[in-house]
Design an enzyme around this catalytic site. Structure first.
Site, PDB file in Angstrom:
ATOM      1  N   MET A  30      43.328  34.470  42.375  1.00 41.19           N
ATOM      2  CA  MET A  30      42.044  34.770  41.745  1.00 41.19           C
ATOM      3  C   MET A  30      42.017  34.153  40.345  1.00 41.19           C
ATOM      4  O   MET A  30      41.209  34.541  39.503  1.00 41.19           O
ATOM      5  CB  MET A  30      41.816  36.285  41.682  1.00 41.19           C
ATOM      6  CG  MET A  30      41.785  36.906  43.091  1.00 41.19           C
ATOM      7  SD  MET A  30      40.791  38.401  43.213  1.00 41.19           S
ATOM      8  CE  MET A  30      41.655  39.475  42.086  1.00 41.19           C
ATOM      9  N   HIS A  37      52.322  33.354  39.214  1.00 40.31           N
ATOM     10  CA  HIS A  37      51.667  32.335  40.049  1.00 40.31           C
ATOM     11  C   HIS A  37      52.475  31.035  40.011  1.00 40.31           C
ATOM     12  O   HIS A  37      52.603  30.338  41.028  1.00 40.31           O
ATOM     13  CB  HIS A  37      50.259  32.032  39.534  1.00 40.31           C
ATOM     14  CG  HIS A  37      49.315  33.184  39.599  1.00 40.31           C
ATOM     15  ND1 HIS A  37      48.795  33.788  38.493  1.00 40.31           N
ATOM     16  CD2 HIS A  37      48.781  33.841  40.667  1.00 40.31           C
ATOM     17  CE1 HIS A  37      47.970  34.758  38.850  1.00 40.31           C
ATOM     18  NE2 HIS A  37      47.949  34.824  40.164  1.00 40.31           N
ATOM     19  N   GLY A 147      52.928  36.919  45.936  1.00 33.02           N
ATOM     20  CA  GLY A 147      53.902  37.626  45.107  1.00 33.02           C
ATOM     21  C   GLY A 147      54.213  39.007  45.652  1.00 33.02           C
ATOM     22  O   GLY A 147      53.345  39.689  46.197  1.00 33.02           O
ATOM     23  N   ARG A 187      45.910  41.128  34.774  1.00 35.86           N
ATOM     24  CA  ARG A 187      45.258  42.267  34.106  1.00 35.86           C
ATOM     25  C   ARG A 187      46.001  42.710  32.841  1.00 35.86           C
ATOM     26  O   ARG A 187      45.468  43.519  32.089  1.00 35.86           O
ATOM     27  CB  ARG A 187      45.115  43.442  35.078  1.00 35.86           C
ATOM     28  CG  ARG A 187      44.053  43.184  36.161  1.00 35.86           C
ATOM     29  CD  ARG A 187      43.762  44.436  36.977  1.00 35.86           C
ATOM     30  NE  ARG A 187      42.581  44.280  37.806  1.00 35.86           N
ATOM     31  CZ  ARG A 187      42.597  43.985  39.105  1.00 35.86           C
ATOM     32  NH1 ARG A 187      43.739  43.792  39.734  1.00 35.86           N
ATOM     33  NH2 ARG A 187      41.458  43.868  39.772  1.00 35.86           N
TER      34      ARG A 187
HETATM   35  O1  PAF Z   1      46.587  38.587  45.063  1.00 38.72           O
HETATM   36  C1  PAF Z   1      45.492  38.035  44.798  1.00 38.72           C
HETATM   37  O2  PAF Z   1      45.343  37.326  43.806  1.00 38.72           O
HETATM   38  C2  PAF Z   1      44.311  38.245  45.732  1.00 38.72           C
HETATM   39  O3  PAF Z   1      44.319  39.531  46.252  1.00 38.72           O
HETATM   40  C3  PAF Z   1      44.229  37.188  46.850  1.00 38.72           C
HETATM   41  C4  PAF Z   1      45.419  37.267  47.774  1.00 38.72           C
HETATM   42  C5  PAF Z   1      44.144  35.801  46.247  1.00 38.72           C
HETATM   43  C6  PAF Z   1      42.967  37.421  47.681  1.00 38.72           C
HETATM   44  O4  PAF Z   1      41.824  37.363  46.913  1.00 38.72           O
END
Ligand code: PAF
Length: 280
Positions: A30, A37, A147, A187
């Site tokens: 997201m 990430h 993750g 967040r």
């Molecule tokens: O973990 C996330 O960032 C979200 O839940 C995902 C897997 C990209 C789905 O929107």
């Protein structure tokens, strides 16, 4: 690095790469990328010929009172990080493209989604599995990386993939933490200085439970009480859930063994943080 917005262009591009025999590693996100990430991207870079990243703040996984509008976004910064991580293909779809007028189809994993975050955030996992299934159908990846911080999400996605026979390997990657132990999360940016300090109670609670379990205390009730009082000593912290569960079934366990995972969601101020760890 190629950046695509349009869904059909992304699908056509991925189909073409598959026809050329390329192995596609996919990291769905997201956005507002952090080192957690990055670890997914680095692993994907090793495992795939093509590294694909999606950035999409998925509206269907947010409840009506949740932070969809406020969710942190910084596409320029994300693209810089992606470029440096060697991403080949970035997809930034629009909500209208993913959920066009009249959209009516959802993917629901039963059982596993009833507890923990599923109980606190009704409809959340339905949104996650729906979007992940759609992303998989567009990208047609050989493998997708997620993750372990979102432990329940990973379990639910694995189950969906198995139950629907989706031809993609799901790879889970360990939690990445700040030096002081706070699990990385987009967040975390919401936390004030004092909240950030008190948020350390989550990882400290995990460390305490791990230490006590290794010393031989295997009663979940005892361990949870100790972690609860550590977290509740922080005035800004409010526990949403705190459980010791079996890693595969996510059912609560009375005795800690090698499959036992401590899972927690804690509001620090108004920010809801999650964390987890195996105990032995
Ligand atoms: O973990 C996330 O960032 C979200 O839940 C995902 C897997 C990209 C789905 O929107």
């Amino acid at each position: 690095m190629e950046i695509l917005t349009d869904l059909s262009s992304m699908q056509a591009r991925c189909l073409d790469l598959r026809r050329q025999g390329k192995r596609i590693a996919f990291v769905p996100t997201m956005g507002y990328l952090h080192d957690g990430h990055l670890s997914l991207l680095q692993e994907g870079r090793q495992r795939g010929d093509i590294l694909a990243l999606s950035i999409f703040v998925n509206p269907t996984q947010f409840g009506p009172k949740e932070d969809l509008a406020a969710y942190p976004r910084d596409l320029k910064r994300d693209l810089d990080i992606a470029r440096r991580a060697g991403v080949d293909l970035v997809w930034t779809p629009t909500p209208q493209d993913v959920y066009p007028e009249g959209y009516a189809t959802y993917v629901d994993v039963e059982g596993l989604t009833d507890t923990l975050c599923g109980a606190s955030r009704p409809g959340h996992f339905r949104g996650v599995t729906t979007v992940v299934c759609k992303l998989f159908n567009v990208v047609q990846a050989d493998l997708a990386l997620f993750g372990e911080k979102d432990f329940q999400q990973l379990a639910v996605i694995r189950r969906m993939t198995r139950d629907l026979n989706l031809p993609v390997e799901i790879v889970g990657m360990p939690i990445v933490r700040e030096e002081d132990g706070l699990a990385m999360s987009s967040r975390n940016v919401y936390l004030s200085g004092e909240e950030r300090r008190q948020a350390l109670a989550l990882s400290q609670g995990i460390a305490l439970a791990q230490k006590r379990a290794c010393e031989g205390e295997h009663s979940s009730r005892t361990l949870l009480a100790e972690v609860r009082s550590l977290i509740e000593a922080q005035p800004l912290a409010r526990i949403d859930y705190l459980q010791i569960c079996h890693a595969l079934t996510l059912q609560e366990q009375e005795k800690v063994d090698a499959d036992a995972v401590l899972l927690m969601a804690v509001f620090v101020g108004s920010t809801r943080l999650i964390d987890n760890s195996y105990l032995l």
